[in-house]
Design a protein around this motif. Structure first.
Motif, mmCIF file in Angstrom:
data_model
loop_
_atom_site.group_PDB
_atom_site.id
_atom_site.type_symbol
_atom_site.label_atom_id
_atom_site.label_comp_id
_atom_site.label_asym_id
_atom_site.label_seq_id
_atom_site.Cartn_x
_atom_site.Cartn_y
_atom_site.Cartn_z
ATOM 1 N N VAL A 36 0.998 15.755 4.550
ATOM 2 C CA VAL A 36 1.835 16.215 3.445
ATOM 3 C C VAL A 36 2.188 15.033 2.542
ATOM 4 N N GLU A 37 2.842 15.326 1.424
ATOM 5 C CA GLU A 37 3.308 14.253 0.544
ATOM 6 C C GLU A 37 4.577 13.638 1.112
ATOM 7 N N GLY A 38 4.891 12.420 0.665
ATOM 8 C CA GLY A 38 6.066 11.725 1.161
ATOM 9 C C GLY A 38 5.690 10.706 2.218
ATOM 10 N N LYS A 39 6.670 10.269 2.994
ATOM 11 C CA LYS A 39 6.423 9.300 4.046
ATOM 12 C C LYS A 39 5.627 9.952 5.160
ATOM 13 N N VAL A 40 4.519 9.309 5.552
ATOM 14 C CA VAL A 40 3.623 9.891 6.540
ATOM 15 C C VAL A 40 3.206 8.832 7.558
ATOM 16 N N TYR A 41 2.712 9.319 8.697
ATOM 17 C CA TYR A 41 2.359 8.448 9.814
ATOM 18 C C TYR A 41 0.965 8.790 10.330
ATOM 19 N N VAL A 42 0.245 7.768 10.756
ATOM 20 C CA VAL A 42 -1.057 7.940 11.388
ATOM 21 C C VAL A 42 -1.086 7.083 12.645
ATOM 22 N N GLU A 43 -1.510 7.684 13.746
ATOM 23 C CA GLU A 43 -1.637 6.958 15.007
ATOM 24 C C GLU A 43 -3.102 6.956 15.405
ATOM 25 N N THR A 44 -3.683 5.765 15.502
ATOM 26 C CA THR A 44 -5.079 5.603 15.905
ATOM 27 C C THR A 44 -5.145 4.600 17.049
ATOM 28 N N PRO A 45 -6.263 4.530 17.775
ATOM 29 C CA PRO A 45 -6.358 3.584 18.888
ATOM 30 C C PRO A 45 -6.125 2.149 18.426
ATOM 31 N N MET A 46 -5.337 1.410 19.196
ATOM 32 C CA MET A 46 -5.084 0.018 18.849
ATOM 33 C C MET A 46 -6.407 -0.750 18.811
ATOM 34 N N GLY A 47 -6.592 -1.526 17.742
ATOM 35 C CA GLY A 47 -7.811 -2.307 17.576
ATOM 36 C C GLY A 47 -8.905 -1.600 16.813
ATOM 37 N N ALA A 48 -8.706 -0.327 16.492
ATOM 38 C CA ALA A 48 -9.715 0.405 15.728
ATOM 39 C C ALA A 48 -9.776 -0.128 14.299
ATOM 40 N N LEU A 49 -10.950 -0.133 13.725
ATOM 41 C CA LEU A 49 -11.132 -0.666 12.374
ATOM 42 C C LEU A 49 -10.303 0.100 11.346
ATOM 43 N N VAL A 50 -10.080 1.382 11.564
ATOM 44 C CA VAL A 50 -9.302 2.168 10.614
ATOM 45 C C VAL A 50 -7.906 1.575 10.441
ATOM 46 N N GLN A 51 -7.360 0.954 11.466
ATOM 47 C CA GLN A 51 -6.048 0.314 11.327
ATOM 48 C C GLN A 51 -6.112 -0.839 10.331
ATOM 49 N N ASP A 52 -7.146 -1.661 10.437
ATOM 50 C CA ASP A 52 -7.296 -2.780 9.502
ATOM 51 C C ASP A 52 -7.367 -2.280 8.060
ATOM 52 N N LEU A 53 -8.112 -1.208 7.851
ATOM 53 C CA LEU A 53 -8.279 -0.680 6.493
ATOM 54 C C LEU A 53 -6.983 -0.075 5.967
ATOM 55 N N LEU A 54 -6.223 0.588 6.842
ATOM 56 C CA LEU A 54 -4.944 1.143 6.404
ATOM 57 C C LEU A 54 -3.962 0.036 6.018
ATOM 58 N N PHE A 55 -3.945 -1.046 6.797
ATOM 59 C CA PHE A 55 -3.074 -2.175 6.435
ATOM 60 C C PHE A 55 -3.468 -2.733 5.066
ATOM 61 N N LYS A 56 -4.765 -2.837 4.811
ATOM 62 C CA LYS A 56 -5.228 -3.338 3.510
ATOM 63 C C LYS A 56 -4.811 -2.409 2.381
ATOM 64 N N ASP A 57 -4.665 -1.127 2.704
ATOM 65 C CA ASP A 57 -4.244 -0.131 1.712
ATOM 66 C C ASP A 57 -2.732 -0.059 1.553
ATOM 67 N N GLY A 58 -2.007 -0.935 2.249
ATOM 68 C CA GLY A 58 -0.566 -0.981 2.082
ATOM 69 C C GLY A 58 0.250 -0.244 3.130
ATOM 70 N N TRP A 59 -0.404 0.239 4.173
ATOM 71 C CA TRP A 59 0.334 0.883 5.261
ATOM 72 C C TRP A 59 1.041 -0.181 6.097
ATOM 73 N N ASN A 60 2.093 0.234 6.799
ATOM 74 C CA ASN A 60 2.890 -0.681 7.616
ATOM 75 C C ASN A 60 2.902 -0.235 9.073
ATOM 76 N N ALA A 61 3.219 -1.163 9.973
ATOM 77 C CA ALA A 61 3.330 -0.846 11.396
ATOM 78 C C ALA A 61 4.687 -0.204 11.671
ATOM 79 N N ASP A 62 4.685 0.878 12.429
ATOM 80 C CA ASP A 62 5.909 1.586 12.780
ATOM 81 C C ASP A 62 6.511 0.978 14.049
ATOM 82 N N ALA A 63 7.634 1.525 14.500
ATOM 83 C CA ALA A 63 8.314 1.048 15.707
ATOM 84 C C ALA A 63 7.400 1.179 16.923
#
Length: 284
Positions: free
Chosen positions: A100-127
């Protein structure tokens, strides 16, 4: 080969569950367990199908997502493809259309390349969340209390303890029956622990992914009138024993890093914390 995203119908969930079983292995970063889908199944098969997303390459499932909430996507990726650039880029491109629109969350396996790409896109690490695990190669101590495997006739006890354990729980008898009708529940058990008076004081659901694969506790709770008496530790031991009998190689669960009481309960039952995991979030 193009990667296609789809929402499976109810008749496609069997394939999804089977793939999740195959991906649940020792030594692989934690991701969706078949039990996660099984627990969601309490809302019914149609809603479970609507919350599921599947990525396929050449007809083969390569990633699976589950919308735990409209703003929270939890994902599994084929273990051998977690650093696959084409797949990672496609997932990143598809995520905005899934959430949905607004603040959103994605959980993927730690170390997966998709995490690196999301960080490059401005995503942040959650608690942080803390996985807690116990190997089941050796016998598990007796919990020292009566523990019953719950069937249809006792479902009301299982659901009552759940509601008394978690504020805001909506786990009703109807939802228990929906969950127990689900495909993942063929490898699951609901357990209720009783005190010396025979009262239901703790409950849990354990999920096997098959012989020689990690088993999962989701959820486990102690009745709010019976806390502080060791019932949580006893319940966790009962869960471990049940999963060992079901052929699981290990037992694990995941709890928020801030829930020190839960972590202590699991440790008292012989489970050990693993490296923390974190979802990623993006502000709306």
């Amino acid at each position: 080969m193009a990667i296609a995203l789809s929402t499976p119908g109810a008749d496609g969930l069997g394939d999804v569950v089977q793939v999740l079983r195959e991906w649940t292995r020792e030594g692989v970063p934690l991701q969706l367990h078949p039990g996660d889908l099984g627990w969601f199944w309490r809302f019914g098969i149609e809603r479970t199908a609507a919350a599921t997303r599947v990525w396929r390459r050449d007809g083969k499932i390569v990633a699976i997502g589950m919308l735990d909430e409209p703003d929270w996507l939890r994902m599994s990726i084929a273990p051998e493809l977690q650093r696959d650039e084409e797949l990672a880029r496609q997932i990143v491109a598809d995520v905005p259309g899934v959430l949905v629109e607004g603040k959103v969350y994605v959980e993927t396996p730690m170390g997966a390349l998709v995490q690196d790409l999301l960080f490059k896109d401005g995503w942040n690490a959650d608690a942080p969340w803390v996985p807690i695990r116990r190997d089941l190669a050796d016998p598990v101590p007796d919990p020292g209390a009566r523990v019953d495997v719950i069937g249809a006739e006792e479902a009301h006890e299982r659901t009552a303890v759940q509601r008394a354990s978690f504020d805001g729980s909506t786990f009703t008898d109807e939802r228990w029956f929906a969950m127990s009708d689900g495909i993942p529940y063929a490898d699951a058990q609901c357990l209720v622990l009783r005190n010396k008076l025979g009262e239901s004081v703790a409950a849990a659901t354990v999920w096997s992914a098959g012989e020689g694969r990690p088993g999962y506790i989701e959820p486990m709770g102690v009745h709010n009138l019976h806390r502080g008496r060791g019932y949580g530790t006893a319940m966790v031991l009962a869960c471990a024993r049940a999963l060992r009998e079901l052929g699981s190689s290990s037992v694990y669960t995941v709890t928020p890093g801030t829930n020190v009481g839960a972590i202590a309960t699991y440790q008292a039952a012989g489970m050990q914390p693993l490296d923390e995991i974190r979802s990623q979030y993006r502000e709306g």
